[in-house]
Each structure stands twice: as structure tokens, then as C-alpha cells.
Design an enzyme around this catalytic site. Structure first.
Site, PDB file in Angstrom:
ATOM      1  N   LYS A  64       0.835  -1.215   0.000  1.00 34.16           N
ATOM      2  CA  LYS A  64       0.000   0.000   0.000  1.00 34.16           C
ATOM      3  C   LYS A  64       0.864   1.258   0.000  1.00 34.16           C
ATOM      4  O   LYS A  64       0.658   2.160  -0.809  1.00 34.16           O
ATOM      5  CB  LYS A  64      -0.887  -0.001   1.251  1.00 34.16           C
ATOM      6  CG  LYS A  64      -1.519   1.337   1.557  1.00 34.16           C
ATOM      7  CD  LYS A  64      -2.495   1.264   2.715  1.00 34.16           C
ATOM      8  CE  LYS A  64      -1.923   1.656   4.055  1.00 34.16           C
ATOM      9  NZ  LYS A  64      -1.582   3.069   4.214  1.00 34.16           N
ATOM     10  N   ASN A  65       1.848   1.285   0.909  1.00 30.58           N
ATOM     11  CA  ASN A  65       2.604   2.525   1.066  1.00 30.58           C
ATOM     12  C   ASN A  65       3.605   2.762  -0.063  1.00 30.58           C
ATOM     13  O   ASN A  65       4.156   3.859  -0.177  1.00 30.58           O
ATOM     14  CB  ASN A  65       3.306   2.557   2.435  1.00 30.58           C
ATOM     15  CG  ASN A  65       2.309   2.781   3.560  1.00 30.58           C
ATOM     16  OD1 ASN A  65       1.129   3.027   3.313  1.00 30.58           O
ATOM     17  ND2 ASN A  65       2.782   2.692   4.794  1.00 30.58           N
TER      18      ASN A  65
ATOM     19  N   CYS B 223      -6.119  12.983  13.568  1.00 35.35           N
ATOM     20  CA  CYS B 223      -6.174  11.607  13.114  1.00 35.35           C
ATOM     21  C   CYS B 223      -6.198  10.718  14.337  1.00 35.35           C
ATOM     22  O   CYS B 223      -5.683  11.078  15.387  1.00 35.35           O
ATOM     23  CB  CYS B 223      -4.938  11.348  12.260  1.00 35.35           C
ATOM     24  SG  CYS B 223      -4.682   9.659  11.856  1.00 35.35           S
TER      25      CYS B 223
ATOM     26  N   ARG C 294      -0.729  14.725  13.058  1.00 37.25           N
ATOM     27  CA  ARG C 294       0.070  14.474  11.854  1.00 37.25           C
ATOM     28  C   ARG C 294       0.253  15.785  11.096  1.00 37.25           C
ATOM     29  O   ARG C 294      -0.412  16.042  10.091  1.00 37.25           O
ATOM     30  CB  ARG C 294      -0.601  13.399  10.986  1.00 37.25           C
ATOM     31  CG  ARG C 294      -0.614  12.047  11.692  1.00 37.25           C
ATOM     32  CD  ARG C 294      -1.294  10.982  10.896  1.00 37.25           C
ATOM     33  NE  ARG C 294      -0.386  10.275  10.019  1.00 37.25           N
ATOM     34  CZ  ARG C 294      -0.708   9.157   9.370  1.00 37.25           C
ATOM     35  NH1 ARG C 294      -1.902   8.639   9.510  1.00 37.25           N
ATOM     36  NH2 ARG C 294       0.152   8.565   8.574  1.00 37.25           N
TER      37      ARG C 294
ATOM     38  N   ASP D 248       3.699   0.900  12.272  1.00 39.26           N
ATOM     39  CA  ASP D 248       2.591   0.177  11.637  1.00 39.26           C
ATOM     40  C   ASP D 248       2.521  -1.286  12.076  1.00 39.26           C
ATOM     41  O   ASP D 248       1.569  -1.990  11.739  1.00 39.26           O
ATOM     42  CB  ASP D 248       2.720   0.242  10.104  1.00 39.26           C
ATOM     43  CG  ASP D 248       2.433   1.634   9.578  1.00 39.26           C
ATOM     44  OD1 ASP D 248       1.885   2.448  10.338  1.00 39.26           O
ATOM     45  OD2 ASP D 248       2.757   1.905   8.408  1.00 39.26           O
TER      46      ASP D 248
ATOM     47  N   ARG E 267      -8.811  -0.775   4.070  1.00 42.99           N
ATOM     48  CA  ARG E 267      -7.957   0.297   3.543  1.00 42.99           C
ATOM     49  C   ARG E 267      -6.601  -0.253   3.132  1.00 42.99           C
ATOM     50  O   ARG E 267      -5.965   0.284   2.220  1.00 42.99           O
ATOM     51  CB  ARG E 267      -7.703   1.347   4.627  1.00 42.99           C
ATOM     52  CG  ARG E 267      -8.845   2.223   4.949  1.00 42.99           C
ATOM     53  CD  ARG E 267      -8.392   3.228   5.981  1.00 42.99           C
ATOM     54  NE  ARG E 267      -7.032   3.643   5.648  1.00 42.99           N
ATOM     55  CZ  ARG E 267      -6.182   4.192   6.487  1.00 42.99           C
ATOM     56  NH1 ARG E 267      -6.528   4.397   7.727  1.00 42.99           N
ATOM     57  NH2 ARG E 267      -4.976   4.528   6.100  1.00 42.99           N
TER      58      ARG E 267
END
Ligand code: UD1
Length: 436
Positions: free
Chosen positions: A27-28, A125, A130, A316, A408
Site C-alpha cells: 500500500k505505502n 487523526c 500528523r 505500523d 484500507r
């Protein structure tokens, strides 16, 4: 799974995990590379691009600024994600940007192509503050003007110029934005104290293959020479290290023997070391991009875990390691130094009987032999994944609500874990996907 719906997962734990999984693309890595295609002439094809909610959200925004729709522009095809833009407009859809914080990765590409951007300033968030100050200061170093007007962030640049910026902290997103601006700037840019995450290396690799001159990716100093023209290419998105780490932690909790393919093991050295300390056996083969993990389901706690920039322990993976600690023998003190309020997983695990305490700004989890089933809430993407893998270790039924957050970043966590033998079911109900 369809997109745009919230769902619940029901897990009946107590089964060992066995089998092989080929992992989805990262994803990133995919998100900034999608933004980078705004800089390219011609069509790009991203193979192994994960079909996840965040990618779908980015796709909708990019089609909006690129003057296309799913038929004329960017869409998934049998071969991967096709990206093509007709023109670039600097004002992405307001509502989408409000929902999706990673839309901020578009700022650099919009400055470099449209010459300006106007987008909402992303709000708070659930994992902590952030801010975007490094992004803004970095753009200014490349000759742009950036200001905040009525909650909107507005940036202008005629022709961006090469410049110098030293990051106060190695931010991933800010570096991605500056790289995307610098590859089209006039002259050379130098960035210091850069993030060294593998996703930065992937973005630079993509830009170099498209014709950019970028030196030093993966080190703390990166030099970029601006180019007039970059071309669309075919590119394969590497496997997702956080998804890999999640399934490794799942195996550590449930016990079993799991083989993961499509993952460069070096990207998970820190997680592999931690899991070995808990008593798991981990075998890696970098030549064939494979990790094998074996666990007898009895784990020792690691005394202290502190998140930090790559190659340190990734924030993460912090919630998943919290879930593992809840079942381990001994206590684990966990401190998140990247996102200061990323501790919501602990309070959800407590609802399942975990022993959770705090000490200053750390959370202390003392393992228990077993937890009990219950209903818990996925408050964000990785919290959701952590709760699912915790449920695998519980003899009984656990329901995880708000699982759209998990979608997501995971193509289908139910499909993957079921393939490894878990008893896990989707319980779908229509709802808004919420603020991401
Ligand atoms: C990216 C990842 C996210 C990961 C995070 C840290 C994507 C889409 N997201 O997020 O999954 O958890 O890196 O590895 O790739 N900071 C500032 N000012 C700024 C920018 C950042 O103070 O202008 C701070 C942040 O508050 C945070 C730290 O820097 O404490 C790191 O954040 P950053 O690396 O920027 O995270 P993201 O790029 O948002």
C-alpha cells in the site's frame, strides 16, 4: 469484497495456521507511485498494485485531477492498475481529501505539474497529530509559496527550482512530496536526514525507471536532478511488508507453520528479530522472496519495544505486537515514538481480558495464558488487523466491528487467514467507511 461498505468480522480462534500465502503489493509503495504518475507523459501500468480501499480512494482523486474517469483514464485491468492523465488540475476533490489523509502525497506532484494546489488541511487523526510543516518548509526550499487560507492549504510555484532541505525528523510522506516536486524542478536538489523506508526506495526506483535522476535512496542523503520529461512505464509494486508482518504475528499467536511468498525478507529484519526473541522460528530466503515462520504457540514477552524510523521497529507493526504481547509469558513495555497516541489497540484488547497498564507515555502489556471472546472495535487500520490476529488466539467467538478500516490496507484479511486454516467470516453491513 466490494468497497465503500463497513463490515464486521467474526473469528472463532484456537486453530493453528498452516499453509502458503502470496502477499499483495505494498500500500505505502503504491500510493506515492500513483501520485508520481501525474508527472509522466504516457501510460503507466502498475502490476501487483493492491486492490484496497486506499488505492481506490487515490484512484478516484487522481482521475478527478487528471481529467479522466475509470473508462478513459485510470482503472484496474487484468494486468494491473493502468494510469493515464489528460490534463492536470491542481484542486483535488475536497470531500475525498478530507476522508483520506494520504491525499497529501499529491501536493508535490501538483506543484510540479499544475504549478499550484489547493486542498483541505488534513485534520486530526486517530493515531495522533500528523502535521505537514516539513512538507511546507521543504516546498518553500524549492521556490514554492505555501499558505493556509480558511482551513485550505494553498501552494503556488512558477517553475520549481532545485534547493536544499534538511528534515528535522525523517518523515516518509514529506520526503515523497519533495521528491515528486524535485524531479521536475530546475537544477539539483539535496535532501538530508531522509527517511530510509523501503517505500522510499520503491518510489525512487520507479522515478529512475521513468527517466529521473535520483541518487542515494535508502540512505539519509538524496540528490535529485530535475528533468523536463518523464515517461510512463510498466512497474511491479513489491510485496507489502506490513501485511507480511501481520501474518507472521498471526502465526506467532495462533501457532502453526506459515510460508509467505512475494516479500523481500530484508524489509522485515526488525520484525523477524523480535519474533525470534519471542520463541518463533523464522527462515528467510531473499533469492526467492520468501519467509517461513513456525510457532508452537507458546511465546516469551520481549521486555521493551519502541517504534522508530526504518530500519527500526515500525509504528505500523506496533498494534500487532501489542496483540502478541497479550498472550506472551511476561510483560512488554511499548512506546510509540512516531505517533504518540497510537495506543487504542490496548484498550480494545483489554475488553478481551488483556492485562493492560500504563506508565507515563508507555503501555505495559502483561501476557495471559488466554483471553476471552467479545466485541471489539477496529479504530484504525492496524488496530483492526491487530484485533483480528488476537482473536485467532482466543478459544471462543470474537466480533470485530468497523472492519472497513482493515480494507484500507488489506485486500481481504478474511480470505488470507481462511486460506491458512482460520475460522473467520465476514458479517457485512452497509455503513459509511468513515474518516480515514
Ligand atoms: C507514513 C506511512 C504510515 C507510517 C508512517 C511512519 C504512508 C501512506 N503512510 O505516514 O503508514 O506509519 O509513514 O512510518 O506511507 N511529522 C511532522 N511534520 C511533518 C511530517 C511528519 O512533525 O511535516 C512527524 C509526524 O507527526 C510523525 C513523524 O513525523 O510523528 C513521522 O511521520 P511521517 O513519516 O511523515 O508519516 P506519514 O508519511 O504520514
Amino acid at each position: 469484497m466490494g468497497f465503500g461498505f463497513v463490515s464486521e468480522l467474526e473469528v472463532r480462534g484456537g486453530r493453528r495456521l498452516e499453509g502458503t500465502l502470496m502477499l499483495q503489493g505494498s500500500k505505502n509503495s503504491a500510493l506515492p507511485i500513483m501520485a508520481a504518475t501525474l508527472l509522466l507523459d504516457g501510460e503507466t501500468l502498475l502490476e501487483d498494485c493492491p486492490d484496497i480501499l486506499d488505492v481506490r480512494e487515490m484512484l478516484a482523486i487522481i482521475n478527478g485531477v487528471g481529467g479522466c474517469n475509470e473508462e478513459t483514464g485510470c482503472c484496474f485491468t487484468g494486468e494491473g492498475l493502468r494510469l493515464f492523465h489528460n490534463r492536470i488540475d491542481g484542486v483535488p476533490d475536497y470531500e475525498s481529501c478530507m476522508r483520506f489523509r494520504a491525499s497529501s502525497i499529491l501536493m508535490g506532484a501538483l506543484l510540479a505539474t499544475a504549478g499550484f494546489f489547493a486542498m483541505p488541511y488534513p485534520g486530526g487523526c486517530k493515531i495522533g497529530r500528523r502535521p505537514l510543516d516539513y512538507h511546507i518548509e521543504g516546498f518553500k526550499a524549492l521556490g514554492a509559496r505555501v499558505e493556509e487560507k480558511d482551513g485550505m492549504l494553498v501552494g503556488y510555484a512558477g517553475q520549481l527550482k532545485g534547493g536544499f532541505y534538511r528534515f528535522p525528523y525523517p518523515s516518509v510522506g514529506a520526503l515523497e512530496n519533495l521528491l515528486l516536486a524535485a524531479v521536475k524542478a530546475d537544477g539539483e536538489s539535496v535532501f538530508e536526514n531522509c527517511a530510509r523506508e523501503p517505500e522510499i526506495v520503491d518510489l525512487c526506483d520507479f522515478l529512475i525507471k521513468a527517466g529521473a535522476s535520483v541518487d542515494g535512496a535508502g540512505t539519509d542523503t538524496i540528490r535529485v536532478k530535475g528533468a523536463k520529461r518523464l515517461n510512463g512505464i510498466r512497474y511491479r509494486i513489491p510485496g507489502d511488508r506490513i501485511v507480511a508482518g501481520t501474518y507472521m504475528a498471526a502465526c506467532a499467536i495462533a501457532g502453526g507453520n506459515v510460508r509467505l511468498g512475494n516479500i523481500e525478507p530484508g524489509r522485515l529484519d526488525c520484525i523477524t528479530d523480535i519474533l525470534k526473541k519471542t520463541g518463533c522460528h523464522v527462515f528467510t530466503d531473499g533469492r526467492i522472496n520468501e519467509i517461513i515462520i513456525m510457532s508452537d504457540g507458546r511465546r516469551k514477552a520481549v521486555n521493551y519495544l519502541e517504534t522508530g524510523p526504518y530500519p527500526g521497529f515500525s509504528t505500523d507493526m506496533q498494534p500487532q505486537m501489542m496483540a502478541l504481547a497479550a498472550f506472551s509469558i511476561g510483560s512488554c513495555r511499548i512506546k510509540d515514538r512516531v505517533f504518540e497516541s497510537r495506543y487504542r489497540t490496548a484498550w480494545e484488547l483489554e475488553k478481551l481480558g488483556a492485562d493492560v497498564g500504563t506508565d507515563g507515555d508507555s503501555v505495559i502489556i502483561t501476557g495471559r495464558e488466554s483471553l476471552h471472546g467479545g466485541v471489539v472495535n477496529a479504530t484504525d487500520l492496524r488496530c483492526g488487523a491487530a484485533l483480528v490476529i488476537a482473536a485467532l488466539g482466543i478459544h471462543g467467538k470474537t466480533v470485530i466491528t468497523d472492519c472497513a478500516y482493515i480494507m484500507r490496507g488489506y485486500e481481504d484479511i478474511q480470505r488470507d487467514l481462511e486460506q491458512l486454516g482460520a475460522d473467520i467470516l465476514w458479517r457485512i453491513k452497509e455503513e459509511n467507511a468513515g474518516n480515514r
